[in-house]
Every structure is written in structure tokens, then in C-alpha cells.
Design a protein around this motif. Structure first.
Motif, PDB file in Angstrom:
ATOM      1  N   UNK A 227      63.219  58.727   7.551  1.00 23.90           N
ATOM      2  CA  UNK A 227      63.106  59.887   7.976  1.00 23.90           C
ATOM      3  C   UNK A 227      62.770  59.759   9.651  1.00 23.90           C
ATOM      4  N   UNK A 228      63.084  58.163   9.877  1.00 21.53           N
ATOM      5  CA  UNK A 228      63.055  57.832  11.625  1.00 21.53           C
ATOM      6  C   UNK A 228      63.887  57.119  11.479  1.00 21.53           C
ATOM      7  N   UNK A 229      64.445  56.318  12.848  1.00 21.09           N
ATOM      8  CA  UNK A 229      64.967  55.563  13.290  1.00 21.09           C
ATOM      9  C   UNK A 229      64.349  54.939  13.328  1.00 21.09           C
ATOM     10  N   UNK A 230      64.450  52.966  13.061  1.00 19.35           N
ATOM     11  CA  UNK A 230      63.845  51.971  14.600  1.00 19.35           C
ATOM     12  C   UNK A 230      64.824  51.154  14.849  1.00 19.35           C
ATOM     13  N   UNK A 231      65.924  51.753  15.979  1.00 19.37           N
ATOM     14  CA  UNK A 231      66.701  51.448  16.768  1.00 19.37           C
ATOM     15  C   UNK A 231      65.682  50.315  18.482  1.00 19.37           C
ATOM     16  N   UNK A 431      67.619  60.515  17.963  1.00 18.02           N
ATOM     17  CA  UNK A 431      68.099  60.925  16.343  1.00 18.02           C
ATOM     18  C   UNK A 431      67.283  61.307  15.598  1.00 18.02           C
ATOM     19  N   UNK A 432      65.547  60.668  16.517  1.00 22.37           N
ATOM     20  CA  UNK A 432      64.364  61.415  15.526  1.00 22.37           C
ATOM     21  C   UNK A 432      64.283  62.724  15.541  1.00 22.37           C
ATOM     22  N   UNK A 433      64.558  63.441  16.427  1.00 18.15           N
ATOM     23  CA  UNK A 433      64.293  64.674  16.458  1.00 18.15           C
ATOM     24  C   UNK A 433      65.266  65.363  15.652  1.00 18.15           C
ATOM     25  N   UNK A 434      66.556  64.799  15.795  1.00 15.64           N
ATOM     26  CA  UNK A 434      67.306  65.566  14.922  1.00 15.64           C
ATOM     27  C   UNK A 434      67.117  65.311  13.610  1.00 15.64           C
ATOM     28  N   UNK A 435      66.355  64.275  13.232  1.00 14.93           N
ATOM     29  CA  UNK A 435      66.354  64.125  11.507  1.00 14.93           C
ATOM     30  C   UNK A 435      65.300  64.919  11.313  1.00 14.93           C
ATOM     31  N   UNK A 436      64.654  65.402  12.232  1.00 11.18           N
ATOM     32  CA  UNK A 436      63.238  66.364  12.090  1.00 11.18           C
ATOM     33  C   UNK A 436      63.957  67.941  11.229  1.00 11.18           C
TER      34      UNK A 436
END
Length: 437
Positions: A227-231, A431-436
Motif C-alpha cells: 500500500x506504500x513505497x519505501x524509496x 507515489x504513495x498518494x497515487x497508491x491510495x
């Protein structure tokens, strides 16, 4: 006499009834047809002239051991058309009993309930031993911890090495436990202008991307539930700093596939399928003919390992099959029967998913068969290690989109000399906003 005659007639009736029942049973057996879904050509986008040989042999063996059962498949379906073909079958309620599953479709079919969860049939089959498979390959067919497909053929990514170039520069082949620093030093030595025209014409790497580096850094790009990226982690930052160092060696010059083909590049990632295709006759006359080359592991970061991505072609069973046991037995014929899996080495470009087959002398002989005398075959121990310790692409729908967006952002960062930390933090929030959504 009448009684004896009656008994004789009754016996005759019973014999006829039994014969009729047998004929009905045979007829019903002949009417069982398992539908199999497959595509033409190689899953690994390399030349393949034997795509039907393996399947036809497996089908013939299965039909011989299962009288009254026929396997039917539609021939001529190209790989690029296969997903759409399966989608049409799914919409019509005609999904094949057993079918190849494209990696881009696997998660969706699991979500739709189109693939049978194999956990129960695996547990019930006392002759089936999951430990015979490469664990990494088996995990590719899992979703939410459940086995929805079995691997049929596996292909790891390795690092292509121009041995002739290294030898000319007085550099030995790197060891399997080499590091980013080792690679940088080699690339620093070989990157130069060899003809004195003021332009660099010999390079360290081609197509060695940030994701290859991240795989060896110890980083986890996504949370467990994706649900989230850890870049924005130290492992990713160190990976990108290394990528920038490698990028700067070329002083802004673009390295091309032609440069590698002409023997002007030391390293390039490739799949094992490419290794097999272009190291054997007749394909070797078309590529990489001016130098000797081999494969090795990817260099490791200080917190990582010599790891690379592993991919597999999956085969699953339709959740709506009317012949569950037969479908399972045919799936085992394709993925678990040793002679069938040895044919992967004889007629395809990948690796068997069974450890014992891949480690066998027969597999090594099959790989060696079409190569020139004296050509070194990749060590089976190394091959097994690369597969078993490899990493697999996450199974979630937005994965490809996230990686493509990261490719674009990191390319811009390198070309425009942007700050790594701030660029990645901004990218991660986006990206985290996109995945939400």
C-alpha cells in the motif's frame, strides 16, 4: 433343465449388461477432454523453434497413462495475443481446465477467483513434494500465501561479461561474491577513449539500471501489503549514489546496444534465456561474435547480497474445471515430472523448476550440446544459487506503473544532476498518494 437354461440365460444377460456398462464407461472416458491454454513461442522473447515439442510429448505421455482422456489446445496463439484470448475465454465461461498464466494476469485472475487454490489438492497428494521445486520459483505462483499456480519454467537474470575486454585490460573475471566497489573499479579502468579521437568509446556497463542495483542493496521498496513505497531509505539512497557514480564515468555519453554488440562494453544484464539463445548455433552468428563472454552474479552493496530478479512461467487450473483431479494430474505432468522438466533444457531456453533436474549432469550436457567445443557452460551450482536466492517482482496491480514512473524520475535526476534525497522524498510522497487512489 429349465432351471439350468434359465441360469445360463441369466448369466448371459449379466455378461451382456456388464459389457454394455463397460462400453458406456469407455464411451464416457473417451468423451473426457481437458482443455489446455498455451501460447506460441518463448515467454522470454527470444527465438524459439520448439515451442510445441515439449507440450506434444507431455500430452502424448499423459494420454497414454490416462486412457479415455484427451488434451486439446488451440495452436497459433501468439504471446502478445494470449492475455486477450484468455480474457475472452473467461468472459464466455470457457476458461481452459489448465492454462499458462501471464505474470501480468496472475494477480487479476486470483482476485477474480478464476484460478483454483491448489493448497488442498497439494495437501491431499501424498506423492507430491513441494521441496523438489526451487522455493523462489514456487513463491512466484503464490498469492496471499496460497498456491494458485505452479512454475513450469524459470529464468533468472544474470550479468553478461565481456571476457575478451577484461582480458585485454588485464582484469580477471569477477568472483561471485564481488561488490559494488569491485564493479566500479573495473568500470573505471575500462571506461576510456581507445582511438584517441577525444570521445569515450569503451564503457563499463550497458542497461545496468537502478533496479538491478536496488535488488543487491538489501532494500524493500514496498510495505508488506504493497500500500506504500519505501524509496526514502538508506539502502535506496546508497543504491542511487552508486548509480550516479557509474553514470558519471561516461561523462554524459549514451551507451548503446550496438556498443555492447561490438565488444566495447564490459557488463550488461541479461536473462538466462538470452544467454542460452545467443551462445548457441545458429543464433550466436548474429550477436556477440567478436568476443568471448560469460555470465556471473550482480555485485552486492554493503547491506545487500549478490541477488537478481527471477521470473517464471506459471501454469494454473481453472477454478471452474469439471475435471479437478485430471487437471491436477496434468499440471503435475508439466511441472513435476522429471523427464518432462528435462525437456526444458533440451527444447527451451529456460531452466527447469526442479532442483534435481537443474543440478543433473544431463541438464549440463543438454546446455553444452549446441555450443562450440571448449565453450564454458554456466556452472549449475551458480545457476541454482542465483535462482534460489533471487528476488521476485511483487504481485500487485500497480507494480509496473510504479517502476515505470521511478525509471522516468531517476533518469531525470541523473541527467539534470538533481539532489538524490530530496528528489526521492518528493517522488515517494507522490507515489504513495497515487497508491491510495
Amino acid at each position: 433343465m429349465k432351471k439350468r437354461k434359465w441360469i445360463t440365460m441369466a448369466a448371459a444377460v449379466l455378461v451382456l449388461a456388464a459389457a454394455a456398462a463397460g462400453m458406456i464407461k469407455m464411451k464416457s472416458q473417451k468423451e473426457i477432454t481437458l482443455e489446455f491454454g498455451m501460447f506460441t513461442g518463448s515467454n522470454w522473447d527470444v527465438a524459439s523453434a520448439n515451442c510445441f515439442v515439449i507440450m506434444d510429448k507431455a500430452i502424448e505421455a499423459f494420454e497414454e497413462s490416462h486412457p479415455g482422456v484427451k488434451i486439446h489446445y488451440d495452436s497459433g496463439i501468439l504471446k502478445e495475443d494470449y492475455s486477450e484470448w484468455c480474457a475472452r475465454k473467461l468472459l464466455k465461461g470457457e476458461l481452459p481446465d489448465v492454462f499458462m498464466v501471464m505474470d501480468t494476469d496472475f494477480n487479476q485472475y486470483c482476485a477474480l477467483g478464476a484460478l483454483k487454490n491448489l493448497d488442498d489438492v497439494i495437501a491431499a497428494d501424498k506423492e507430491f513434494d513441494e521441496s523438489k521445486y526451487f522455493t523462489t520459483a514456487l513463491n512466484i505462483g503464490k498469492n496471499d500465501g496460497c498456491q494458485y499456480a505452479l512454475p513450469y519454467e524459470v529464468v533468472p537474470t544474470l550479468l553478461f561479461v565481456n571476457k575478451s575486454l577484461l582480458a585485454a585490460e588485464g582484469i580477471e573475471m569477477p568472483k561471485q561474491d564481488w561488490t559494488w566497489n569491485d564493479m566500479y573499479e573495473i568500470c573505471r579502468q575500462v571506461t576510456r577513449d581507445t582511438d584517441g579521437d577525444g570521445w569515450i568509446d569503451q564503457f563499463g556497463t550497458y542497461n545496468y539500471g537502478w533496479l538491478n542495483v536496488v535488488h543487491t542493496s538489501g532494500a524493500s521498496l514496498f510495505d508488506d501489503d504493497f500500500s506504500r513505497v519505501n524509496f526514502a531509505s538508506e539502502e535506496v539512497y546508497s543504491s542511487l549514489r552508486f548509480v550516479r557514480k557509474m553514470y558519471e564515468l561516461n561523462h554524459g555519453q549514451k551507451v548503446t546496444q550496438e556498443d555492447y554488440n561490438n565488444g566495447k562494453v564490459a557488463f550488461m544484464p541479461l536473462t538466462f534465456a538470452e544467454y542460452r539463445t545467443y551462445k548457441t548455433y545458429p543464433y550466436k552468428i548474429k550477436k556477440y561474435t567478436g568476443f568471448q563472454w560469460d555470465c556471473t552474479t550482480f555485485p552486492a552493496g554493503s547491506r545487500g547480497a549478490n541477488t537478481s530478479e527471477v521470473d517464471a512461467l506459471l501454469i494454473g487450473v481453472s477454478a471452474w474445471t469439471e475435471h479437478e483431479q485430471l487437471a491436477w494430474e496434468f499440471l503435475k505432468q508439466l511441472t513435476y515430472e522429471q523427464e518432462m522438466q528435462m525437456d526444458i533444457f533440451r527444447y527451451s531456453q529456460g531452466v527447469s523448476v526442479l532442483k534435481d533436474v537443474t543440478m543433473s549432469e544431463e541438464a549440463a550436457a543438454a546446455i553444452q550440446e549446441d555450443m562450440d567445443e571448449g565453450e564454458q557452460v554456466i556452472d549449475s551450482g551458480l545457476l541454482c544459487t542465483v535462482i534460489e536466492e533471487g528476488t521476485i517482482a511483487p504481485h500487485f496491480q500497480q507494480y509496473d506503473q510504479v517502476i515505470n514512473l521511478a525509471d522516468n524520475e531517476i533518469s531525470k535526476m541523473l541527467e539534470e544532476e538533481k539532489n538524490i534525497d530530496s528528489t526521492i522524498k518528493i517522488f515517494q510522497r507522490s507515489i504513495n498518494s497515487y497508491l491510495k487512489q
